[in-house]
Design a protein around this motif. Structure first.
Motif, short mmCIF file in Angstrom:
data_model
loop_
_atom_site.label_atom_id
_atom_site.label_comp_id
_atom_site.label_asym_id
_atom_site.label_seq_id
_atom_site.Cartn_x
_atom_site.Cartn_y
_atom_site.Cartn_z
N VAL A 74 0.92 -1.06 0.02
CA VAL A 74 -0.05 0.08 -0.07
C VAL A 74 0.87 1.35 0.09
CG1 VAL A 74 -1.71 1.19 1.42
CG2 VAL A 74 -2.04 -1.21 0.96
N LEU A 87 -8.73 2.17 -2.34
CA LEU A 87 -8.15 0.91 -1.83
C LEU A 87 -9.04 0.11 -1.22
CD1 LEU A 87 -5.87 -0.87 -0.80
CD2 LEU A 87 -5.74 0.48 1.45
N SER A 108 -1.63 3.51 4.56
CA SER A 108 -2.37 4.37 4.06
C SER A 108 -2.30 5.84 4.71
CB SER A 108 -3.93 4.17 3.77
OG SER A 108 -4.67 4.25 4.86
#
Length: 404
Positions: A74, A87, A108
């Motif tokens: 990520v 996402l 994130s």
């Protein structure tokens, strides 16, 4: 499938409002805005229609993404592709891998603290798992939940059963109540509409209306099941497709005329498919706007291709992914994912706005196309319903104007 003259006139009028042509995409452009992270390649349910084979995607054993790989994937993807804004934590059943969920969410947040723009995080769950830790994580990172429920208990439990054969409906209802007590409410519900529903007297609209009434669904996504019929069942397949078209048409007509928020949202979405200016006629953005990372870190155009990994692997990892390194045959295939390029779609009026699922059809029929009788019928019926609804609405407005 044909439209009436009035429907064609209204459809063309709406299309003219776009003020853009829809040329077929000629070049491959890797600019993902959605990353699907397959954190769980295993599941606690045994749904017979599941394209992922109980979440294992054709493998003999279950696989789970490590927390470290989830974090790095990520974080690195956000740094590498600033275009990314969605996402999706996926599986199998993603709630079975809470540690990877937490790591992906933390990555994130850390990436955004380093200057990356806002990222919307969502997940699709069978809602059979509840713990306070799950609820805390969902609230902390504002996860958008899509819950899979196939309609009333007797329909749902026919398909969505645990490995011991017990249905999951009551467990889902209990988990939803537990999450609600913690302030967690699903964003959407999704269902698979099957011939079993049809033969038991349940229409497409019945499923949606049930989810809205029973669970207070704010938005509902229902699609016909792929792979329900075999080569010698053409007559039954067409019967099912025709029933889908009629029930979907009636439902979307009602959506346009309804003041129910969930139905209004569904009508707006379908109207957007007809009206919004797009840049290409591709069925979807797989492998260009959307990418999937499997539990072992390898990259694919879509999670639907994980059953055919040797044919569709784009890269060994996100760090090794680039336009230059994606195999040429994959690029060429992805650029053909369009109704404009499919000979079976040439006479269809919807071919320039069709949003099919070529990866889904491929996973069931080994045919890389969005063409499927029931799903084509769904899209056609939805457009018909929108056009019928707006024709009725315009007629009522005219009558009100005359009466005034």
């Amino acid at each position: 499938m044909k439209l009436t003259k009035n429907q064609i006139d209204l459809f063309n009028a709406l299309r003219r409002e776009c003020k853009k042509s829809y040329p077929s995409k000629k070049s491959y452009t890797l600019q993902p805005n959605e990353l699907v992270l397959n954190i769980s390649e295993g599941c606690n349910l045994t749904c017979p229609y599941c394209f992922a084979g109980q979440g294992k995607y054709g493998a003999s054993t279950e696989s789970w993404m490590t927390p470290e790989l989830a974090y790095n994937t990520v974080f690195d993807t956000l740094k590498k592709y600033p275009s990314l804004n969605i996402l999706k934590l996926f599986g199998g059943e993603p709630f079975m891998n809470l540690r990877a969920m937490r790591s992906a969410c933390k990555a994130s947040k850390d990436a955004q603290c380093s200057g990356v723009s806002h990222l919307s995080i969502g997940t699709v769950t069978n809602m059979t798992i509840y713990t306070p830790l799950h609820a805390q994580l969902i609230k902390e990172y504002h996860l958008k939940l899509t819950v899979s429920v196939d309609g009333p208990r007797q329909i749902h439990d026919h398909f969505r059963r645990f490995q011991n054969g017990k249905g999951s409906f009551d467990r889902i209802r209990r988990c939803l109540d537990l999450y609600a007590a913690k302030g967690v409410v699903p964003t959407a519900f999704e269902s698979v509409y099957t011939p079993y529903d049809y033969y038991h007297g349940l229409s497409f609209g019945d499923v949606v209306n049930y989810l809205i009434k029973e669970f207070g669904a704010q938005w509902v996504h229902v699609v016909p099941a792929l792979g329900s019929f075999h080569g010698n069942e053409r007559e039954q397949e067409l019967e099912f497709a025709n029933s889908v078209r009629e029930s979907v048409r009636d439902f979307y007509t009602d959506c346009v005329l309804s003041d129910q928020p969930a139905k209004q949202a569904m009508a707006r979405e379908m109207l957007g498919v007809i009206c919004n200016p797009l840049t290409s006629t591709l069925w979807c953005g797989l492998g260009q706007r959307n990418i999937t990372v499997a539990a072992d870190g390898t990259v694919y155009p879509c999670y639907m291709f994980l059953n055919k990994r040797h044919q569709w692997k784009m890269a060994d990892s996100i760090n090794n992914l680039s336009e230059a390194t994606v195999p040429k045959d994959i690029k060429e295939s992805l650029l053909q994912a369009s109704a404009v390029n499919d000979s079976r779609c040439q006479t269809c009026i919807l071919r320039e706005v069709c949003r099919g699922c070529p990866a889904g059809v491929y996973s069931e029929k080994n045919d890389f196309t969005g063409y499927d009788p029931a799903n084509c019928a769904f899209r056609f019926g939805a457009v018909e319903g929108i056009l019928n609804g707006w024709s009725t609405k315009l007629s009522r407005q005219k009558l009100q104007t005359v009466a005034a």
